[in-house]
Design an enzyme around this catalytic site. Structure first.
Site, PDB file in Angstrom:
ATOM      1  N   GLU B 244       0.825  -1.198   0.000  1.00  0.00           N
ATOM      2  CA  GLU B 244       0.000   0.000   0.000  1.00  0.00           C
ATOM      3  C   GLU B 244       0.868   1.259   0.000  1.00  0.00           C
ATOM      4  O   GLU B 244       0.605   2.199  -0.749  1.00  0.00           O
ATOM      5  CB  GLU B 244      -0.939  -0.022   1.216  1.00  0.00           C
ATOM      6  CG  GLU B 244      -1.726   1.278   1.356  1.00  0.00           C
ATOM      7  CD  GLU B 244      -2.955   1.147   2.244  1.00  0.00           C
ATOM      8  OE1 GLU B 244      -3.714   0.180   2.032  1.00  0.00           O
ATOM      9  OE2 GLU B 244      -3.160   2.000   3.103  1.00  0.00           O
ATOM     10  N   ARG B 270      -4.044  34.230 -17.022  1.00  0.00           N
ATOM     11  CA  ARG B 270      -4.399  35.271 -16.056  1.00  0.00           C
ATOM     12  C   ARG B 270      -3.431  36.448 -16.169  1.00  0.00           C
ATOM     13  O   ARG B 270      -2.215  36.270 -16.059  1.00  0.00           O
ATOM     14  CB  ARG B 270      -4.348  34.687 -14.644  1.00  0.00           C
ATOM     15  CG  ARG B 270      -4.603  35.678 -13.546  1.00  0.00           C
ATOM     16  CD  ARG B 270      -6.052  36.099 -13.514  1.00  0.00           C
ATOM     17  NE  ARG B 270      -6.322  36.959 -12.369  1.00  0.00           N
ATOM     18  CZ  ARG B 270      -7.480  37.586 -12.191  1.00  0.00           C
ATOM     19  NH1 ARG B 270      -8.467  37.450 -13.076  1.00  0.00           N
ATOM     20  NH2 ARG B 270      -7.656  38.337 -11.132  1.00  0.00           N
ATOM     21  N   GLN B 281       8.434  36.327 -11.602  1.00  0.00           N
ATOM     22  CA  GLN B 281       9.363  35.263 -11.189  1.00  0.00           C
ATOM     23  C   GLN B 281       8.852  34.457  -9.997  1.00  0.00           C
ATOM     24  O   GLN B 281       9.080  33.256  -9.908  1.00  0.00           O
ATOM     25  CB  GLN B 281      10.719  35.856 -10.824  1.00  0.00           C
ATOM     26  CG  GLN B 281      11.546  36.193 -12.038  1.00  0.00           C
ATOM     27  CD  GLN B 281      12.914  36.724 -11.659  1.00  0.00           C
ATOM     28  OE1 GLN B 281      13.376  36.515 -10.547  1.00  0.00           O
ATOM     29  NE2 GLN B 281      13.543  37.416 -12.587  1.00  0.00           N
TER      30      GLN B 281
END
Ligand SMILES: Cc1cc2nc3c(=O)[nH]c(=O)nc-3n(C[C@H](O)[C@H](O)[C@H](O)COP(=O)(O)OP(=O)(O)OC[C@H]3O[C@@H](n4cnc5c(N)ncnc54)[C@H](O)[C@@H]3O)c2cc1C
Lengths: 251, 381
Positions: B244, B270, B281
């Site tokens: 798992e 955007r 940056q």
């Protein structure tokens, strides 16, 4: 002479994956290929006909080099009983394809031939029609519904036409080409895919079929369409209406 | 080590991508809000072959190796936004299917595995209890042999798939005086007398994956449902947990890749201050870090997959994979919200859900602290 359907032949083509659209001019070698979506619909229809107990066998056929074996296996993974690949790496035009398919049909003697209405790469939309002409068989194109009648000797086909849904009956054997709304193809399951790896692909050549074809058309070039130039912004609805009337002259 | 795909692996992985893209791109917002499990998608995944990826073919599986399996789950995580569905599938694969494959009797395998593979049966496990979480082996649930049955008493918490499961691998102690050596695993089937998995638990994330508190009150389990040996439960649990830890966040790598691409698109579209925010940056560097995190997550995952296919002891790799992927996923989701600004915080944009879904990864299959403990002890501390 009509014959009840026992064997369906489905023709399919390997095309560049429309989801991984490569622009014209990009080297095609890395682009992924898939079964032409309309042909996939044709395969699905054959499977449904078999599931209704209305055919005993489905034979898939395609034309191309060994690099398309992945699509051949995909067709077998969907449930096509056996698959034939005519080994030919040339760029073939619809007439050449139709003549090769005629060769396969004469050998296999199916009572029904299904394929997509067109391939999404060259959009020719001619193979089914030419094939019916070559064989002298009835054809139903752009089909969105198929019912087999009279002890499977006749196909009632609903066609999508500009005038609306047209219903025609064709005696079998016949050529039927699939439109988008005929069905929604099943996906290839992993167990199906792994089983298909064990089924052999029957590779044949045009020579073995006794078909000599030379394409009648030659591709001279492909180019990217001109880029759409940027639009302009309008300040108001009134200005838009004026521009539509005077500049675009569409009103 | 070789991560280059064979033609067969590539074909399989492409089929998974396509399946996910065509069958699993349903809307998740409402299901998440109302905590609804998508049974139909579960069934489709089973029929397609996901749940049986690792299971030997004679029991209805596909017999794939661990590397192919994690890569397939990664593809699924990329295509499917329903992290809860994928979490349920993972819980099923690692806590029910794996113990059966490795410890089931021939009869148990024949009875359960085909259905667990093809989507008709749902499995899970019940280990955690109200008073034993990280210290799982301190569990209080008891099992007493009575003729051809065992009688279970106790309660379990945080049982993923509990409310919908057809069978659970339940851990109980047959002899408290033996401590951890008394821990034993049982296959408890839905409808067993005295078994009540109906108490649902609401949670922060992976809300489309149902969870229950489970009660055993003189619960009768036929002796043939003993899984492994009496007293073999701790070893069986550790093996299942190791699988798992290595695999459960494979789909998270796909989810991270999806978030990364979403952020790049958004940062280009955007505009603020007259330019795309991606030109700042500070924003670009967040996305670069995200890219690095996704790539390193993928590498450590594939490394685990490769190692798991080539040798037996993979405790260290599994713990490192779990720890690294959980941190990377949470950080990716958190940064994705920051890059999307206020929109990222709003339900409609489907970024905040990813963060809620990701956070649980630091808790289940052993918390991040527990993974650090394991790693520390395995590297000589
Ligand atoms: C979404 C989800 C699904 C789950 N599904 C299942 C399931 O299907 N079956 C199941 O059995 N369980 C399940 N669990 C339970 C999960 O395994 C436990 O929550 C986990 O093991 C931690 O146990 P706990 O919650 O009791 O926390 P605790 O063990 O009480 O831990 C509390 C805090 O103490 C820290 N801590 C505890 N011990 C140590 C230590 N030795 N060293 C350092 N720090 C320590 C922990 O890291 C944690 O920060 C699930 C949990 C979640 C969140």
């Amino acid at each position: 002479m009509t014959q009840p359907v026992e064997k369906i032949l489905v023709a399919f083509k390997s095309v560049p994956d429309p989801y991984e659209a490569a622009a014209p001019g990009d080297s095609g070698s890395t682009a992924k290929s898939v079964i032409n979506p309309f042909d996939e619909i044709a395969i699905e229809e054959a499977l449904r006909i078999r599931e209704r107990g209305e055919t005993s066998e489905i034979v898939g056929v395609t034309i191309g080099p060994s690099s398309i074996d992945e699509q051949v296996r995909a067709a077998m993974a969907m449930g096509v009983d056996r698959a034939i690949r005519i080994d030919d790496a040339r760029l073939l035009d619809p007439y050449a394809v139709a003549r090769i398919l005629r060769g396969v049909i004469e050998k296999e003697a199916p009572q029904l031939v299904l394929m997509g209405k067109q391939a999404v790469d060259d959009d020719s939309n001619q193979v089914g029609q030419m094939l019916a002409g070559l064989l002298g068989w009835p054809q139903a194109t752009f089909v969105s519904k198929i019912e087999l009648l009279d002890n499977r000797t006749r196909a009632r086909c609903t066609r999508e036409t500009d005038a609306g849904l047209e219903v025609i009956d064709v005696n079998l054997p016949a050529i039927i080409t699939a439109d988008l709304r005929l069905n929604e193809p099943r996906y290839v399951s992993l167990p199906g895919l792994i089983k298909a790896r064990k089924k052999p692909i029957d590779v044949q050549t045009c020579q073995q079929l006794g078909v000599i074809v030379e394409p009648l058309t030659r591709l001279s070039s492909t180019a990217r369409p001109a880029r759409r130039s940027a639009g302009t912004r309008v300040e108001s609805v009134a200005e838009l209406v004026i521009k539509l009337k005077e500049e675009a002259k569409v009103l | 080590m070789d991560f280059s795909w064979s033609d067969q692996q590539r074909e399989l992985l492409d089929a998974v991508s396509r399946f996910g893209r065509e069958q699993l791109t349903y809307e998740v917002i409402e299901n998440d809000r109302n905590a609804v499990f998508n049974h139909d998608a579960w069934k489709k995944c089973g029929e397609f072959g996901i749940q049986g990826l690792l299971v030997p073919t004679e029991y209805g599986g596909l017999g794939q190796d661990p590397l192919t399996t994690v890569a397939a789950l990664e593809r699924l995580g990329y295509a499917c936004k329903d992290n809860g569905l994928l979490f349920s599938i993972n819980a099923h694969m690692w806590t029910a299917v794996i113990p059966l494959v490795f410890n089931g009797t021939e009869a148990q395998k024949r009875k359960f595995l085909p259905g667990l593979c093809d989507g008709t049966l749902i499995g899970g496990n019940a280990m955690s209890e109200p008073n034993s979480g990280s210290d799982a082996f301190a569990l209080a649930t008891t099992a007493t042999r009575a003729g051809d049955k065992y009688i279970l008493n106790g309660s379990k918490i945080f049982c993923t798939n509990g409310p919908i499961a057809d069978m659970l691998v339940v851990f109980a102690n047959v002899d408290k005086s033996r401590g951890q050596d008394g821990i034993t695993a049982f296959l408890v089937e839905k409808g067993a007398p005295g078994f009540d998995p109906s108490h649902k638990i609401e949670k922060m994330g992976v809300r489309t994956s149902p969870m229950a508190e489970v009660f055993f009150e003189n619960c009768e389990v036929p002796a043939e449902n003993l899984l492994g040996k009496e007293g073999g439960g701790a070893f069986l649990f550790t093996r299942s947990m190791t699988w798992e830890r290595g695999c459960i966040l494979a789909s998270a790598v796909g989810s991270m890749q999806r978030l990364l691409e979403k952020c790049i698109r958004y940062a280009n579209e955007r505009k603020q201050g007259g330019q795309s925010i991606g030109k700042y940056q500070l924003v670009a560097s967040k996305i670069v870090d995200m890219k690095l995190r996704v790539e390193s997550a993928r590498h450590i995952l594939y490394h685990y997959g490769w190692v798991a296919g080539h040798r037996k002891a993979v405790y260290l790799e599994a713990a490192m994979t779990k720890l690294h992927l959980a941190d990377a996923w949470v950080k990716c989701a958190e940064d994705a919200i920051q890059i999307h600004g206020g929109y990222g915080y709003m339900t409609e944009y489907e970024v905040e859900r990813e963060l809620r879904d990701a956070i649980g990864a630091k808790l289940y299959s052993g918390t991040s602290e527990i993974q650090r403990n394991i790693i520390a002890s395995l590297i000589g501390l």
